[in-house]
Write an enzyme that holds these catalytic residues in place. Structure first.
Site, PDB file in Angstrom:
ATOM      1  N   CYS A  35      -8.209  -1.668   7.990  1.00 54.35           N
ATOM      2  CA  CYS A  35      -6.808  -1.727   7.535  1.00 54.35           C
ATOM      3  C   CYS A  35      -6.286  -0.344   7.180  1.00 54.35           C
ATOM      4  O   CYS A  35      -5.201   0.051   7.608  1.00 54.35           O
ATOM      5  CB  CYS A  35      -6.661  -2.663   6.334  1.00 54.35           C
ATOM      6  SG  CYS A  35      -6.792  -4.383   6.812  1.00 54.35           S
ATOM      7  N   GLU A  62       0.833  -1.210   0.000  1.00 53.06           N
ATOM      8  CA  GLU A  62       0.000   0.000   0.000  1.00 53.06           C
ATOM      9  C   GLU A  62       0.862   1.253   0.000  1.00 53.06           C
ATOM     10  O   GLU A  62       1.776   1.393   0.802  1.00 53.06           O
ATOM     11  CB  GLU A  62      -0.934   0.004   1.220  1.00 53.06           C
ATOM     12  CG  GLU A  62      -1.919  -1.146   1.247  1.00 53.06           C
ATOM     13  CD  GLU A  62      -2.939  -1.120   0.107  1.00 53.06           C
ATOM     14  OE1 GLU A  62      -3.013  -0.089  -0.599  1.00 53.06           O
ATOM     15  OE2 GLU A  62      -3.646  -2.134  -0.075  1.00 53.06           O
ATOM     16  N   ARG A 116     -18.114  -0.613   4.994  1.00 54.42           N
ATOM     17  CA  ARG A 116     -19.161  -1.286   4.223  1.00 54.42           C
ATOM     18  C   ARG A 116     -19.842  -2.369   5.056  1.00 54.42           C
ATOM     19  O   ARG A 116     -21.002  -2.706   4.853  1.00 54.42           O
ATOM     20  CB  ARG A 116     -18.505  -1.903   2.977  1.00 54.42           C
ATOM     21  CG  ARG A 116     -19.419  -2.512   1.950  1.00 54.42           C
ATOM     22  CD  ARG A 116     -18.611  -2.972   0.728  1.00 54.42           C
ATOM     23  NE  ARG A 116     -17.417  -3.737   1.084  1.00 54.42           N
ATOM     24  CZ  ARG A 116     -17.393  -5.026   1.384  1.00 54.42           C
ATOM     25  NH1 ARG A 116     -18.513  -5.732   1.380  1.00 54.42           N
ATOM     26  NH2 ARG A 116     -16.259  -5.629   1.678  1.00 54.42           N
ATOM     27  N   HIS A 124      -1.428  -5.634   2.024  1.00 60.30           N
ATOM     28  CA  HIS A 124      -2.623  -6.472   1.929  1.00 60.30           C
ATOM     29  C   HIS A 124      -2.256  -7.796   1.258  1.00 60.30           C
ATOM     30  O   HIS A 124      -1.449  -7.823   0.326  1.00 60.30           O
ATOM     31  CB  HIS A 124      -3.713  -5.775   1.102  1.00 60.30           C
ATOM     32  CG  HIS A 124      -4.704  -5.019   1.928  1.00 60.30           C
ATOM     33  ND1 HIS A 124      -4.941  -3.676   1.777  1.00 60.30           N
ATOM     34  CD2 HIS A 124      -5.548  -5.441   2.917  1.00 60.30           C
ATOM     35  CE1 HIS A 124      -5.881  -3.296   2.635  1.00 60.30           C
ATOM     36  NE2 HIS A 124      -6.271  -4.344   3.342  1.00 60.30           N
TER      37      HIS A 124
HETATM   38  N1  PCA Z   1      -8.596  -6.640   6.438  1.00 62.79           N
HETATM   39  C1  PCA Z   1      -9.540  -5.557   6.646  1.00 62.79           C
HETATM   40  C2  PCA Z   1      -9.456  -5.250   8.122  1.00 62.79           C
HETATM   41  C3  PCA Z   1      -8.781  -6.423   8.741  1.00 62.79           C
HETATM   42  C4  PCA Z   1      -8.204  -7.171   7.633  1.00 62.79           C
HETATM   43  O1  PCA Z   1      -7.450  -8.147   7.736  1.00 62.79           O
HETATM   44  C5  PCA Z   1      -9.306  -4.376   5.717  1.00 62.79           C
HETATM   45  O2  PCA Z   1      -8.795  -4.555   4.611  1.00 62.79           O
HETATM   46  O3  PCA Z   1      -9.677  -3.251   6.079  1.00 62.79           O
END
Ligand code: PCA
Length: 219
Positions: free
Chosen positions: A144, A81, A91, A170
């Protein structure tokens, strides 16, 4: 050199029984990778509590670098990111049942923060290791992105952390999760772990600014 790296994963949320981010980072706990002794901590998928748990871990561990990892179900590759935005807009409810919409993460804070990692150099290293990886320009508007923003805000404000590395990654579903859907992307836990090891090894590389990671579609 013996530095400490704090790496975090989240607990399961939504319809999932596991969270691949925690499954992966817990395998790194206690290991020495590159220049770092790695310490893994689980964060709750909670707008309210995640920052407090991360802050507590940072007080105790006093890390030299912090990487937060989260599940992005449906994404096909490891995504590094680039930017955290000052917006929470959920959401689905988080694990406390909270579903904030249209709010700031830090009232009066900057609109966004950049990640503090050499993303292009890291992407090249992860691809070289044979694992699909790209740079992402949105961490979403759920927990996140919120913890990513919280972390970068903390590094910006904390005295003496000007040089600290920090960022958010991610990761896709694991195959066992993707098997519950049709046509769903996934990545094996071994590849995710190997990718995270590669990120840690290359965390202090010189950035490769001539390598464009631009995209036409913003995807
Ligand atoms: N993914 C979520 C929150 C916790 C996770 O593992 C996100 O992408 O916001």
């Amino acid at each position: 050199m013996s530095n400490t790296l704090l790496i975090t994963g989240f607990d399961p949320f939504g319809d999932e029984a596991i969270n691949p981010s925690w499954e992966a980072v817990k395998q790194l706990h206690g290991r020495t990778i590159g220049h770092y002794n790695v310490h893994a901590v689980q964060l709750p998928t909670s707008f309210e509590r995640a920052g407090a748990v991360l802050g507590e871990a940072m007080e105790q561990i006093k890390p030299d670098a912090v990487i937060c990892v989260g599940q992005a179900g449906g994404r096909p590759d490891i995504t590094l990111e680039r930017v955290a935005i000052n917006l929470q807009d959920a959401r689905i409810p988080d694990n406390d049942g909270a579903q904030p919409t249209d709010g700031a993460i830090v009232e009066g804070g900057p609109v966004a923060y950049w990640a503090r990692m050499p993303l292009k150099a890291i992407r090249a290293a992860v691809l070289e290791a044979g694992i699909p990886c790209s740079i992402s320009y949105t961490a979403g508007t759920f927990v996140c992105n919120a913890i990513f923003y919280w972390l970068m805000n903390r590094l910006a404000e904390q005295e003496g952390s000007e040089q600290m590395r920090g960022g958010f990654i991610h990761i896709p579903f694991l195959p066992v999760q993707a098997a519950r859907y049709s046509n769903m992307s996934s990545m094996s836990i071994n590849d995710v772990v190997k990718a995270l090891e590669t990120v840690i090894v290359h965390l202090n590389d010189v950035e490769n600014t001539s390598d464009s990671a631009g995209t036409l579609h913003g995807a």
